[in-house]
Write a protein that holds these residues in place. Structure first.
Motif, PDB file in Angstrom:
ATOM      1  N   LYS A 162      31.759  34.555  37.700  1.00 21.23           N
ATOM      2  CA  LYS A 162      32.400  35.794  38.120  1.00 21.23           C
ATOM      3  C   LYS A 162      33.484  35.469  39.143  1.00 21.23           C
ATOM      4  N   THR A 219      38.469  46.174  36.079  1.00 25.50           N
ATOM      5  CA  THR A 219      38.010  46.132  37.468  1.00 25.50           C
ATOM      6  C   THR A 219      38.478  44.856  38.153  1.00 25.50           C
ATOM      7  N   SER A 220      38.241  44.796  39.466  1.00 24.87           N
ATOM      8  CA  SER A 220      38.677  43.638  40.250  1.00 24.87           C
ATOM      9  C   SER A 220      37.821  42.410  39.984  1.00 24.87           C
ATOM     10  N   GLU A 221      36.642  42.594  39.386  1.00 25.85           N
ATOM     11  CA  GLU A 221      35.759  41.464  39.086  1.00 25.85           C
ATOM     12  C   GLU A 221      35.862  41.092  37.612  1.00 25.85           C
ATOM     13  N   ASP A 270      36.165  37.410  41.705  1.00 32.00           N
ATOM     14  CA  ASP A 270      36.566  38.669  42.337  1.00 32.00           C
ATOM     15  C   ASP A 270      38.012  38.527  42.791  1.00 32.00           C
ATOM     16  N   ARG A 307      39.856  40.582  44.235  1.00 28.77           N
ATOM     17  CA  ARG A 307      40.114  41.244  45.512  1.00 28.77           C
ATOM     18  C   ARG A 307      39.823  40.315  46.690  1.00 28.77           C
ATOM     19  N   SER A 308      38.696  39.619  46.622  1.00 29.27           N
ATOM     20  CA  SER A 308      38.297  38.742  47.726  1.00 29.27           C
ATOM     21  C   SER A 308      38.653  37.278  47.500  1.00 29.27           C
TER      22      SER A 308
END
Length: 223
Positions: free
Chosen positions: A133, A124-126, A135, A137-138
């Motif tokens: 954590k 996953t993106s995280e 992320d 994506r962000s």
């Protein structure tokens, strides 16, 4: 993460490089297949974006040569051709993904993130390591749910370590993967960034392995 963009359209090349740099990547660039093939053979990239219609040496020939030499760097091919046979040829040559021109830059960025995650074994993106954590994506980092503000170099360093959690990463490897070709590299600055990261994260997950490098280990995540 350090990427290579091989694209002969100067405007598109610049647009891609700018978008990748703004997303936190170190980026090298080549304008023809000959230079791109050389860089791909001599520099340790985490992923390569490769146009198929290149001058001097076409993209499929470049990719075929890399794979023949055993180079496993993930590659996304760019093509203005919409025939399925061209895509098949690219995949058969060793491509991992493709984007057909014209494309939205956000799609290319998403495919790059996914390719980097998969190559490091993340689904996953995280990405998590103990209470930390990240992320992808962000570009946000949090510890126990609390956001942590990092500089671009601090983020690159943490991202690389988190993509390779559980593996000892040397200072030399970090230097090669965090900075582009034109950057005045000094592996001693890695120690400075490690110190800053430890202070900002406030948890002891970055271990120094004497004489070898650094190890991200959630079992030591004490505040």
């Amino acid at each position: 993460m350090r990427l290579l963009v091989v694209e002969d359209d100067r405007i598109l090349n610049k647009q891609i490089v700018t978008a990748l740099e703004q997303a936190g990547y170190a980026v090298d660039t080549a304008m023809d297949g000959e230079e791109g093939q050389f860089l791909g053979e001599t520099e340790p990239y985490d992923a390569i974006i490769l146009d198929l219609g290149l001058p001097k040496v076409d993209g499929v020939s470049v990719l075929t040569a890399w794979r023949r030499e055993g180079r496993k760097t993930p590659v996304i091919i760019l093509t203005a051709r919409d025939r399925w046979s061209d895509k098949v040829q690219g995949f058969d040559a060793g491509a991992d993904d493709y984007v057909t021109k014209p494309f939205h830059m956000e799609e290319l960025l998403a495919r790059v993130r996914a390719l980097l995650r998969r190559s490091a074994g993340h689904a996953t993106s995280e990405i998590s390591c103990g209470p930390v954590k990240l992320d992808t994506r962000s570009g946000r980092v949090a510890v126990d749910g609390n956001p942590v503000k990092l500089t671009s170099h601090e983020y690159r360093l943490l991202s690389y370590l988190m993509h390779h959690t559980g593996r000892i990463v040397s200072r030399g490897e970090l230097t090669e993967h965090l900075y582009d070709q034109d950057f005045d590299r000094d592996s001693n600055t890695i120690e400075v960034f490690i110190g800053r990261l430890r202070k900002k994260l406030g948890v002891d997950i970055i271990q120094t392995v004497r004489g070898l490098g650094y190890l991200l280990d959630a079992s030591h995540s004490k505040t």
